[in-house]
Design an enzyme around this catalytic site. Structure first.
Site, PDB file in Angstrom:
ATOM      1  CD  GLU A   1      -2.817  -1.170   2.406  1.00  0.00           C
ATOM      2  OE1 GLU A   1      -4.034  -1.349   2.301  1.00  0.00           O
ATOM      3  OE2 GLU A   1      -2.239  -1.094   3.493  1.00  0.00           O
TER       4      GLU A   1
ATOM      5  CB  CYS B   1       2.417   7.699   3.361  1.00  0.00           C
ATOM      6  SG  CYS B   1       2.830   6.611   4.715  1.00  0.00           S
TER       7      CYS B   1
ATOM      8  CB  CYS C   1       6.638  -4.638   9.790  1.00  0.00           C
ATOM      9  SG  CYS C   1       7.885  -3.697  10.719  1.00  0.00           S
TER      10      CYS C   1
ATOM     11  CB  CYS D   1       5.230  -1.694  16.988  1.00  0.00           C
ATOM     12  SG  CYS D   1       6.911  -1.163  16.605  1.00  0.00           S
TER      13      CYS D   1
ATOM     14  CB  CYS E   1       2.018  -1.097  14.314  1.00  0.00           C
ATOM     15  SG  CYS E   1       2.180  -0.672  12.567  1.00  0.00           S
TER      16      CYS E   1
ATOM     17  CB  CYS F   1       0.035   6.479  11.494  1.00  0.00           C
ATOM     18  SG  CYS F   1       0.804   7.828  10.678  1.00  0.00           S
TER      19      CYS F   1
END
Ligand code: SAH
Length: 363
Positions: free
Chosen positions: A97, A118, A125, A129, A132, A346
């Protein structure tokens, strides 16, 4: 450089120096490389046959070795605030994305009348975290240089507008893909390439100290944002496992080094999560930490992520946290989110591996 005959390499993975070398190896003058990048980035040629000032034989060689393929956009989600989320399909079927954010919001808190893109740096990932969405399904792979550059090309060509601001705040940890990131930045920044000013590019990291030190040596004045989210090791560790590897003192050592090399202020991103990191004590510690580096702070009220139980604190709590920072002499802002309604804000970008068949291709 991928020179295998079986699978053509992407033309979007090479720098002008790479092209010059390639030309020289074929007995061509270096000026050919300049002509070539003008076709690729200036005129956005989609076919080698368009490149009328290059000899036909050279075009045939280029065509055999390289592809000018774009990354197909398989879906565009639009938001009420005119944020657009592009879903791109990579050559291996993975989806990534890219979010296009309209004018007047910039991630360093400044204002700009240009759009910001962005971009993602990895599929998935590995940093886990706890707040997230991107890390929920784990890490799949690094993006290639052309897949980073290709996100900007795709957004520019779809929207018909040049990208002037870029933030590496999409999916993934950009500093865990450092060599490709640096090469992509070189192409994005170059006047012969996408021509995006270094000061308009922000790399965001969860805090990989050694890589911050290495990036600090890059002779380009890019900006750095650090996802801090906790002002003491105890609080940060709870939500960011990376803090065990690089605790705050180690991280701040690397940031000192960055500061000695770069002119722009560092930005700390700090998500406000209710009952986790939103106490007055954390605000005071954060103010002290930010002051020590003369850094800016960008407060982000937590965005809801399906499957995660965290919540943003009430507005008065957000505002009093902000006040503590400002009174402590820190340049701080409370971010107004864009794209929340399309899960493009975010932390809401997640690994999408569902089949996209049946999705109407965008015209
Ligand atoms: N891995 C890099 C790049 C991703 S940036 C980094 O961590 O900086 C994505 C930004 O969104 C980071 O600041 C991240 O901490 C923040 N973020 C993640 N989840 C979020 C959420 N649920 N709400 C608001 N911001 C979030």
């Amino acid at each position: 450089m991928n020179t295998s005959a079986a699978k053509p390499g992407s033309a979007f993975a090479l720098t002008l120096d790479d092209w010059s070398e390639w030309m020289e190896a074929r007995g061509q003058g270096k000026f050919r490389a300049k002509q070539l990048v003008e076709w690729i980035y200036g005129k956005r040629a989609r076919d080698w046959s368009e490149m009328s000032n290059l000899p036909a034989g050279l075009r045939t060689e280029l065509a055999a070795e390289f592809s000018l393929d774009r990354i197909p956009v398989v879906r565009i989600a639009g938001s009420e605030d005119s944020t657009r989320k592009y879903l791109l399909r990579l050559h291996d079927g993975r989806l990534v994305e890219t979010v296009r954010i309209p004018a007047n919001v910039r991630f360093d808190g400044g204002r700009s009348d240009r759009i910001t893109l962005c971009v993602s740096s990895q599929v998935g990932c590995a940093y886990d975290c706890k707040f997230c969405a991107s890390g929920l399904a784990g890490f799949t792979r690094n993006l290639e240089v052309e897949e980073i550059v290709g996100q900007i090309v795709a957004a520019e060509e779809e929207s018909g507008e040049p990208v002037r601001n870029l933030v590496f705040m999409g999916m993934g940890e950009p500093l865990a893909n450092l060599s490709r990131l640096v090469k992509a930045i070189t192409i994005l920044n170059a006047p012969w390439g996408l021509n995006i000013g270094a000061r308009h590019m922000t790399v965001s990291t969860s805090g990989l100290a050694p890589q911050i030190e290495r990036l600090a040596e890059l002779p380009i004045q890019i900006r750095l944002a650090v996802s801090l989210h906790g002002a003491s090791d105890e609080v940060r560790e709870r939500i960011m496992p990376v803090n065990r590897k690089y605790p705050l003192d180690r991280l701040f050592g690397a940031l000192e080094r960055w500061r000695s090399r770069k002119k722009q202020k560092i930005t700390f991103e700090y998500i406000l999560i209710e009952g986790v990191n939103d106490s007055p004590e954390q605000a005071a510690l954060l103010a002290a930490r930010a002051r020590s580096l003369d850094a800016k702070v960008n407060l982000i009220p937590y965005n809801t992520v399906e499957g995660l139980d965290w919540r943003r604190p009430a507005e008065p709590v957000q505002e009093s946290f902000l006040r503590t920072l400002v009174r402590g002499g820190v340049a701080a802002t409370l971010r107004r989110e864009k794209g929340h309604d399309i899960a493009a804000a975010c932390g809401q970008l997640r690994l999408q591996q569902e089949t996209v068949e049946g999705i109407v291709p965008v015209p």
